[in-house]
Design a protein around this motif. Structure first.
Motif, PDB file in Angstrom:
ATOM      1  N   ILE A 172       4.872  36.891  30.250  1.00 28.47           N
ATOM      2  CA  ILE A 172       5.670  36.944  29.076  1.00 28.47           C
ATOM      3  C   ILE A 172       4.744  36.985  27.719  1.00 28.47           C
ATOM      4  O   ILE A 172       4.534  37.712  26.914  1.00 28.47           O
ATOM      5  CB  ILE A 172       6.742  35.911  28.675  1.00 28.47           C
ATOM      6  N   VAL A 173       3.780  35.992  27.801  1.00 30.15           N
ATOM      7  CA  VAL A 173       2.752  35.747  26.755  1.00 30.15           C
ATOM      8  C   VAL A 173       1.671  37.030  27.023  1.00 30.15           C
ATOM      9  O   VAL A 173       1.358  37.550  25.907  1.00 30.15           O
ATOM     10  CB  VAL A 173       1.881  34.331  27.247  1.00 30.15           C
ATOM     11  N   VAL A 174       1.193  37.564  27.955  1.00 29.27           N
ATOM     12  CA  VAL A 174       0.648  38.614  28.206  1.00 29.27           C
ATOM     13  C   VAL A 174       1.147  40.104  27.647  1.00 29.27           C
ATOM     14  O   VAL A 174       0.254  40.742  26.874  1.00 29.27           O
ATOM     15  CB  VAL A 174       0.039  38.777  29.611  1.00 29.27           C
ATOM     16  N   ALA A 175       2.585  39.967  28.058  1.00 27.89           N
ATOM     17  CA  ALA A 175       3.101  41.401  27.454  1.00 27.89           C
ATOM     18  C   ALA A 175       3.195  41.146  25.964  1.00 27.89           C
ATOM     19  O   ALA A 175       3.069  42.372  25.343  1.00 27.89           O
ATOM     20  CB  ALA A 175       4.555  41.337  28.105  1.00 27.89           C
ATOM     21  N   VAL A 176       3.745  40.089  25.392  1.00 22.07           N
ATOM     22  CA  VAL A 176       3.589  40.119  23.934  1.00 22.07           C
ATOM     23  C   VAL A 176       2.099  40.327  23.183  1.00 22.07           C
ATOM     24  O   VAL A 176       2.204  41.038  22.259  1.00 22.07           O
ATOM     25  CB  VAL A 176       4.125  38.735  23.284  1.00 22.07           C
TER      26      VAL A 176
ATOM     27  N   PRO B 219      -3.185  47.881  23.445  1.00 22.05           N
ATOM     28  CA  PRO B 219      -3.669  48.052  24.671  1.00 22.05           C
ATOM     29  C   PRO B 219      -5.161  48.187  24.830  1.00 22.05           C
ATOM     30  O   PRO B 219      -6.010  47.784  25.644  1.00 22.05           O
ATOM     31  CB  PRO B 219      -2.971  48.978  25.555  1.00 22.05           C
ATOM     32  N   LYS B 220      -5.651  48.817  23.791  1.00 24.31           N
ATOM     33  CA  LYS B 220      -7.294  49.216  23.791  1.00 24.31           C
ATOM     34  C   LYS B 220      -7.979  47.698  23.325  1.00 24.31           C
ATOM     35  O   LYS B 220      -8.849  48.001  23.646  1.00 24.31           O
ATOM     36  CB  LYS B 220      -7.390  50.223  22.351  1.00 24.31           C
ATOM     37  N   ASP B 221      -7.434  47.108  22.365  1.00 29.53           N
ATOM     38  CA  ASP B 221      -8.316  46.037  21.970  1.00 29.53           C
ATOM     39  C   ASP B 221      -7.888  44.734  22.631  1.00 29.53           C
ATOM     40  O   ASP B 221      -8.652  43.798  22.600  1.00 29.53           O
ATOM     41  CB  ASP B 221      -7.874  45.494  20.645  1.00 29.53           C
ATOM     42  N   PHE B 222      -6.760  44.636  23.811  1.00 32.45           N
ATOM     43  CA  PHE B 222      -6.576  43.656  24.490  1.00 32.45           C
ATOM     44  C   PHE B 222      -7.748  43.181  25.396  1.00 32.45           C
ATOM     45  O   PHE B 222      -8.021  41.662  25.413  1.00 32.45           O
ATOM     46  CB  PHE B 222      -5.298  43.775  25.371  1.00 32.45           C
ATOM     47  N   PRO B 223      -8.492  44.141  26.005  1.00 32.93           N
ATOM     48  CA  PRO B 223      -9.674  43.565  26.713  1.00 32.93           C
ATOM     49  C   PRO B 223     -10.676  42.905  26.117  1.00 32.93           C
ATOM     50  O   PRO B 223     -11.160  41.889  26.505  1.00 32.93           O
ATOM     51  CB  PRO B 223     -10.218  44.726  27.504  1.00 32.93           C
ATOM     52  N   HIS B 224     -11.068  43.314  24.942  1.00 34.14           N
ATOM     53  CA  HIS B 224     -11.962  42.903  24.057  1.00 34.14           C
ATOM     54  C   HIS B 224     -11.617  41.186  23.506  1.00 34.14           C
ATOM     55  O   HIS B 224     -12.343  40.534  23.412  1.00 34.14           O
ATOM     56  CB  HIS B 224     -12.311  43.614  22.843  1.00 34.14           C
TER      57      HIS B 224
END
Length: 73
Positions: A11-15, A22-27
């Protein structure tokens, strides 16, 4: 003490993906991992310094105790 399960992490990852994108999430994950690593190294260094201080204080106390024992004789 409550524990965090896989469902809560999901849930935390989805939020986070929705909020950050989605573009900035890996950074962001890379930055958070770097912060956690830096914090772990800092805490480890502090623990090592405290352990060294304890060893040094024990070495200092031994001659003092021996001197006290010799003074009693």
């Amino acid at each position: 003490m409550p524990t965090i399960g896989w469902f809560e992490i999901l849930i935390v990852v989805a939020v986070a993906i929705v909020v950050i994108g989605p573009k900035d999430f890996p950074h962001m994950l890379k930055k958070v991992g770097s912060w956690i690593g830096t914090t772990k190294r800092y805490i480890s260094n502090i623990q090592n310094e405290v352990a060294d201080l304890d060893i040094n204080s024990n070495e200092i106390e031994k001659p003092i105790e021996e001197k006290k024992d010799n003074d009693k004789i």
